[in-house]
Scaffold this active site. Structure first.
Site, PDB file in Angstrom:
ATOM      1  N   ARG A  10     -35.843  49.874  57.789  1.00 30.12           N
ATOM      2  CA  ARG A  10     -34.744  48.977  57.451  1.00 30.12           C
ATOM      3  C   ARG A  10     -33.711  48.974  58.584  1.00 30.12           C
ATOM      4  NH1 ARG A  10     -33.982  47.097  52.695  1.00 30.12           N
ATOM      5  NH2 ARG A  10     -35.045  48.856  51.693  1.00 30.12           N
ATOM      6  N   GLU A  33     -43.563  49.255  56.974  1.00 26.63           N
ATOM      7  CA  GLU A  33     -42.958  48.035  56.438  1.00 26.63           C
ATOM      8  C   GLU A  33     -41.605  47.791  57.103  1.00 26.63           C
ATOM      9  OE1 GLU A  33     -40.178  48.212  52.995  1.00 26.63           O
ATOM     10  OE2 GLU A  33     -41.777  49.408  52.094  1.00 26.63           O
ATOM     11  N   LYS A 122     -44.582  51.009  43.202  1.00 25.03           N
ATOM     12  CA  LYS A 122     -43.508  51.663  43.932  1.00 25.03           C
ATOM     13  C   LYS A 122     -42.445  52.089  42.917  1.00 25.03           C
ATOM     14  CE  LYS A 122     -39.605  50.318  46.896  1.00 25.03           C
ATOM     15  NZ  LYS A 122     -39.052  49.238  47.728  1.00 25.03           N
ATOM     16  N   SER A 173     -34.464  56.105  55.030  1.00 25.88           N
ATOM     17  CA  SER A 173     -33.415  56.674  55.870  1.00 25.88           C
ATOM     18  C   SER A 173     -33.742  58.089  56.348  1.00 25.88           C
ATOM     19  CB  SER A 173     -32.076  56.674  55.131  1.00 25.88           C
ATOM     20  OG  SER A 173     -32.168  57.416  53.933  1.00 25.88           O
TER      21      SER A 173
END
Length: 202
Positions: A10, A33, A122, A173
């Site tokens: 991300r 991803e 998920k 993260s």
């Protein structure tokens, strides 16, 4: 060796995505991803798919609608991951020949996702569901369903999740944040892979 670990990049930018992807793959994580709320995500997905499509499963996260599914496919993606259970997104993903991993928290969402063709589930946010919540759901889910813990899954609690029935993990993260350089990502990827491998070997 293919590990059930998904790298979530991300915030990654197209100019850095290939060296970061290479570091992650070198460490042993072969599913990546790029969430669609990253800068110019389809360009990043395309670059990853072109560079690593033969050796890694590349796709998108935070996929919320059918139009985005088509854009992922056009970019060369092979996996669609969502934070929610949207039957239209699941069906469009499967129709495009890609793998579908929708986000779920409840039995209702889990079975709805499976009925519409999801390849795996998920469990997100993982820190809200917890290993105990997943364990309860595993009692009723088909045993072959791959359940991934995402959000709150880290090397220090992989063992608890695996005992509860998790098949794998999505790491965001704890692996990559906007601004991390290649060396930081490489070290974190190696730590994650080492922790996972040690648990599986034990």
């Amino acid at each position: 060796m293919s590990r059930p670990l998904i790298a979530i990049l991300r915030g990654v930018t197209p100019d850095e995505v290939v060296p970061i992807g290479q570091a992650i793959i070198n460490a042993g994580i072969t599913t990546i991803e790029v969430p669609l709320n990253s800068p110019d995500p389809f360009t990043s997905i395309g670059k990853l798919a072109q560079a690593f499509g033969a050796e890694a499963l590349i796709g998108a996260g935070t996929v919320l609608d059918v139009t985005q599914v088509g854009q992922v496919a056009e970019a060369g993606g092979k996996i669609v991951v969502s934070p929610d259970c949207n039957p239209a997104v699941i069906e469009a993903t499967k129709a495009a020949g890609m793998q579908s991993f929708p986000g779920v928290m409840t039995p209702t969402e889990s079975f709805a996702a499976l009925r519409h063709g999801a390849d795996g589930l998920k469990f997100f946010p993982g820190n809200l569901i917890g290993p105990s919540g997943l364990k309860a759901l595993r009692a009723v889910l088909p045993p072959e369903v791959a359940c991934y813990a995402v959000g709150g899954a880290a090397p220090d609690n992989f063992g608890l999740w695996l005992e509860a029935g998790a098949a794998g993990f999505g790491i965001g993260s704890g692996l990559y944040r906007a601004g991390f350089d290649v060396e930081q990502v490489a070290r974190r990827a190696q730590t994650i892979v080492s922790a996972y491998d040690a648990l599986v070997a034990a």
